[in-house]
Design an enzyme around this catalytic site. Structure first.
Site, short mmCIF file in Angstrom:
data_model
loop_
_atom_site.label_atom_id
_atom_site.label_comp_id
_atom_site.label_asym_id
_atom_site.label_seq_id
_atom_site.Cartn_x
_atom_site.Cartn_y
_atom_site.Cartn_z
N LYS A 128 -1.86 9.22 18.59
CA LYS A 128 -2.86 9.14 17.87
C LYS A 128 -4.12 9.27 18.78
CE LYS A 128 -2.68 5.21 15.14
NZ LYS A 128 -2.02 4.95 13.90
N ASP A 168 -6.06 6.41 9.99
CA ASP A 168 -5.82 5.73 10.36
C ASP A 168 -7.37 4.40 8.98
OD1 ASP A 168 -3.57 3.48 11.95
OD2 ASP A 168 -5.56 2.68 12.35
P1 NDP Z 1 -8.35 0.93 6.18
O1 NDP Z 1 -9.54 0.94 7.18
O2 NDP Z 1 -8.55 1.50 5.23
O3 NDP Z 1 -8.64 -1.08 5.86
C1 NDP Z 1 -8.13 -1.66 6.86
C2 NDP Z 1 -8.64 -3.09 6.89
O4 NDP Z 1 -8.34 -4.03 7.34
C3 NDP Z 1 -9.90 -3.37 6.04
O5 NDP Z 1 -9.72 -4.07 4.87
C4 NDP Z 1 -10.53 -4.14 7.27
O6 NDP Z 1 -11.49 -5.29 7.27
C5 NDP Z 1 -9.70 -4.31 8.18
N1 NDP Z 1 -10.11 -5.37 9.14
C6 NDP Z 1 -9.61 -4.16 9.96
N2 NDP Z 1 -9.48 -4.41 11.12
C7 NDP Z 1 -9.66 -5.67 11.27
C8 NDP Z 1 -10.05 -6.00 12.74
N3 NDP Z 1 -10.34 -6.21 13.74
N4 NDP Z 1 -9.76 -7.82 12.10
C9 NDP Z 1 -10.03 -8.45 10.46
N5 NDP Z 1 -10.02 -6.83 9.75
C10 NDP Z 1 -9.83 -6.14 9.89
O7 NDP Z 1 -7.02 1.22 6.75
P2 NDP Z 1 -5.94 0.88 6.82
O8 NDP Z 1 -5.24 0.11 5.52
O9 NDP Z 1 -5.40 2.50 6.63
O10 NDP Z 1 -4.61 0.33 8.40
C11 NDP Z 1 -4.81 -0.96 8.02
C12 NDP Z 1 -3.65 -0.80 9.36
O11 NDP Z 1 -2.89 -0.37 8.80
C13 NDP Z 1 -3.87 -0.60 11.06
O12 NDP Z 1 -2.66 -1.75 11.54
C14 NDP Z 1 -3.30 0.74 10.41
O13 NDP Z 1 -2.92 0.88 11.77
C15 NDP Z 1 -2.08 0.91 9.66
N6 NDP Z 1 -1.39 1.84 8.98
C16 NDP Z 1 -2.30 2.80 8.22
C17 NDP Z 1 -1.29 3.58 8.29
C18 NDP Z 1 -2.17 5.07 6.65
O14 NDP Z 1 -1.57 5.16 6.01
N7 NDP Z 1 -3.40 4.38 6.76
C19 NDP Z 1 0.02 4.17 8.05
C20 NDP Z 1 0.70 2.90 9.21
C21 NDP Z 1 0.17 2.06 9.74
P3 NDP Z 1 -13.21 -4.21 6.99
O15 NDP Z 1 -13.09 -3.63 5.01
O16 NDP Z 1 -13.87 -5.72 6.53
O17 NDP Z 1 -13.68 -3.38 7.58
O1 2IT Z 2 -0.27 4.68 11.94
C1 2IT Z 2 0.01 5.05 11.17
O2 2IT Z 2 1.40 5.66 11.16
C2 2IT Z 2 -0.32 6.10 11.05
N1 2IT Z 2 -2.02 5.81 10.94
C3 2IT Z 2 -0.41 7.16 10.20
C4 2IT Z 2 0.13 8.74 10.79
C5 2IT Z 2 0.02 9.99 9.71
O3 2IT Z 2 -0.52 11.42 11.16
O4 2IT Z 2 0.29 9.73 8.62
#
Ligand code: NDP
Ligand code: 2IT
Length: 447
Positions: A128, A168
């Site tokens: 990561k 992420d």
């Molecule tokens: P994005 O950046 O696309 O979206 C994040 C969302 O969460 C936004 O709505 C953001 O609000 C909100 N957010 C982020 N940090 C905070 C915080 N500290 N407090 C309140 N709201 C917050 O990220 P993802 O959707 O990709 O990721 C979301 C979660 O999913 C994370 O935990 C990530 O690790 C996990 N994840 C993601 C994967 C992926 O493929 N993308 C895979 C597996 C897990 P705002 O728009 O106001 O910033």
């Molecule tokens: O938390 C996660 O699994 C991710 N942000 C996706 C990682 C990846 O390599 O697709």
């Protein structure tokens, strides 16, 4: 904590050697606690410092990132990449750009990734990375210059057989494009398999944008089915409104549930008629604004500033924003309102206290390392397509994702049962992931 004295001593040493990394300690504690039944049954897994090696990253890189804003002012941020385990394949995991990123956050995420990636069965190790850079309010040009500066150091440490980053929080296909562009320029190679989550034009995979959200709902669907329920007619509340939440909402609606609330860092929006994906897309992805703009455009919606959405009554809670965003009082309010199931779209979004409340109330609970594994699993499919210079259809890739999520679900359930923790997906996920990586580490010898 249910730890035996040897494991307790290891945990204390992890805390002592990694001070001020609370999220990393939390992730390690949960895993050590839930793999205890496997250690009791297979005491040889305590030999050869296997647990000590599992809790120590293979490598950690921290570097200075210098970039200029649109007015020419210079900024300094910190860049990170942690390669935690390469026992099963190249380091694999996302990059997070958010002001809250520090070494402890990156280490907890990389540690979780070990077990998640093992569960996919697709031959990927765990890493990561990210930066404390805050993309909010930055222009396209500023984001591009930051990505180029970040990659100027990172490129030395990654590659298709070494370490394969993806997105992420704060890193989507725009950022991956800029990162890959700089990687290509620096290395003089179009090594598409070095990064996943790419745009289709530069070697990305269909379904990768949707994969984490879709996969979380596929897992949820299987978990509900195992209890004789279905998604049809259910009400769901999500946190976040980014990549994971957005595509989870789309799949929930497709499968007959209604998502009535989601959030961002400014508050949450409640729309009893069901969240509108077109408006969410316009507000969050095109305009990059906050959710008050959703309520401005949709008469049935209310925006609640500065609050989390967990007091909105629902059958299903899907935390999909960030770590430790759903605590004990939120869990109490959700269960009082008749909650049926929780699936963690985010990594470690529920605190240990919240999880205890769910377990006591017999709420079905899907931990992130199982429920959100669809994102990284589809990244592995992107790597396969890059390696073979092939492109798969949406239907074929989505089918593979669905099969992978159901297989992870069934394996977690079966392992939980086999280790006398019936219905406990946390034990099922941690024990399955642990045994897979532990056996691979043993096979590789003392490295
Ligand atoms: P994005 O950046 O696309 O979206 C994040 C969302 O969460 C936004 O709505 C953001 O609000 C909100 N957010 C982020 N940090 C905070 C915080 N500290 N407090 C309140 N709201 C917050 O990220 P993802 O959707 O990709 O990721 C979301 C979660 O999913 C994370 O935990 C990530 O690790 C996990 N994840 C993601 C994967 C992926 O493929 N993308 C895979 C597996 C897990 P705002 O728009 O106001 O910033
Ligand atoms: O938390 C996660 O699994 C991710 N942000 C996706 C990682 C990846 O390599 O697709």
């Amino acid at each position: 904590m249910r730890l035996n004295p040897a494991t307790e001593a290891l945990y204390e040493s992890v805390v002592g050697r990694n001070p001020a990394e609370a999220e990393f300690h939390q992730a390690v504690a949960e895993v050590l606690q839930s793999i205890q039944p496997a250690l009791d049954r297979r005491p040889e897994l305590r030999e050869a410092a296997l647990l000590e090696r599992l809790c120590e990253p293979e490598r950690q890189v921290m570097f200075r990132v210098v970039w200029t804003d649109d007015s020419g002012r210079a900024h300094v941020n910190r860049g990170f990449r942690v390669g935690f385990s390469s026992a099963l394949g190249p380091y694999k995991g996302g990059l997070r750009f958010h002001p809250s990123v520090n070494l402890g956050v990156v280490k907890f995420l990389a540690f979780e990734q070990i077990f998640k990636n093992a569960l996919t069965g697709l031959g990927i190790g765990a890493g990561k990375g990210g930066s404390d850079f805050n993309p909010a309010g930055r222009s396209d040009g500023e984001v591009m210059r930051f990505c180029q500066a970040y990659m100027t150091e990172l490129h030395r440490h990654i590659g298709p057989q070494t370490d394969v980053p993806a997105g992420d929080i704060g890193v989507g296909s725009r950022e991956i494009g800029y990162l890959f562009g700089q990687y290509k320029r620096l290395t003089n190679r179009f090594d598409a398999g070095t990064l996943t989550g790419k745009d289709l034009l530069i070697g990305g995979s269909l379904v990768r944008p949707e994969a984490t959200g879709f996969g979380t709902v596929y897992f949820l669907d299987a978990m509900l089915a195992a209890r004789g329920h279905s998604l049809e007619g259910r009400t769901a509340v999500l946190s976040g409104s980014g990549n994971v939440a957005y595509h989870a909402i789309a799949k929930l609606h497709e499968l007959g549930a209604t998502a009535v609330a989601c959030s961002d860092s400014s508050g949450y929006v409640h729309d009893p008629e069901g969240l509108r994906l077109d408006v969410l897309h316009e507000v969050k992805t095109v305009q990059r604004r906050k959710l008050d703009a959703y309520a401005e455009q949709v008469p049935s919606a209310t925006f609640v500033r500065g609050r989390v959405p967990w007091d909105v009554p629902c059958d299903i809670a899907l935390p999909a924003a960030t770590q430790n965003e759903l605590g004990e009082s939120d869990a109490i309010s959700l269960t009082k309102n008749g909650l049926l199931a929780v699936a963690e779209g985010a990594n470690m979004p529920c605190t240990p206290e919240a999880i205890r409340i769910f377990q006591e109330a017999d709420v079905a609970f899907a931990p992130g390392k199982a429920a959100n594994a669809g994102g990284v699993a589809t990244s592995a499919l992107e790597m396969q397509q890059n390696a073979s210079r092939d492109r798969w259809s949406f239907a074929e890739t989505d089918k593979r994702l669905g099969e992978t999520m159901r297989a992870i679900h069934d394996t977690c359930l079966a392992t939980a049962e086999a280790y006398e923790q019936p219905g406990d997906y946390i034990s099922g996920a941690n024990i399955t992931g642990f045994l897979t990586v532990a056996d691979a580490m043993t096979t590789l010898g003392l490295v």
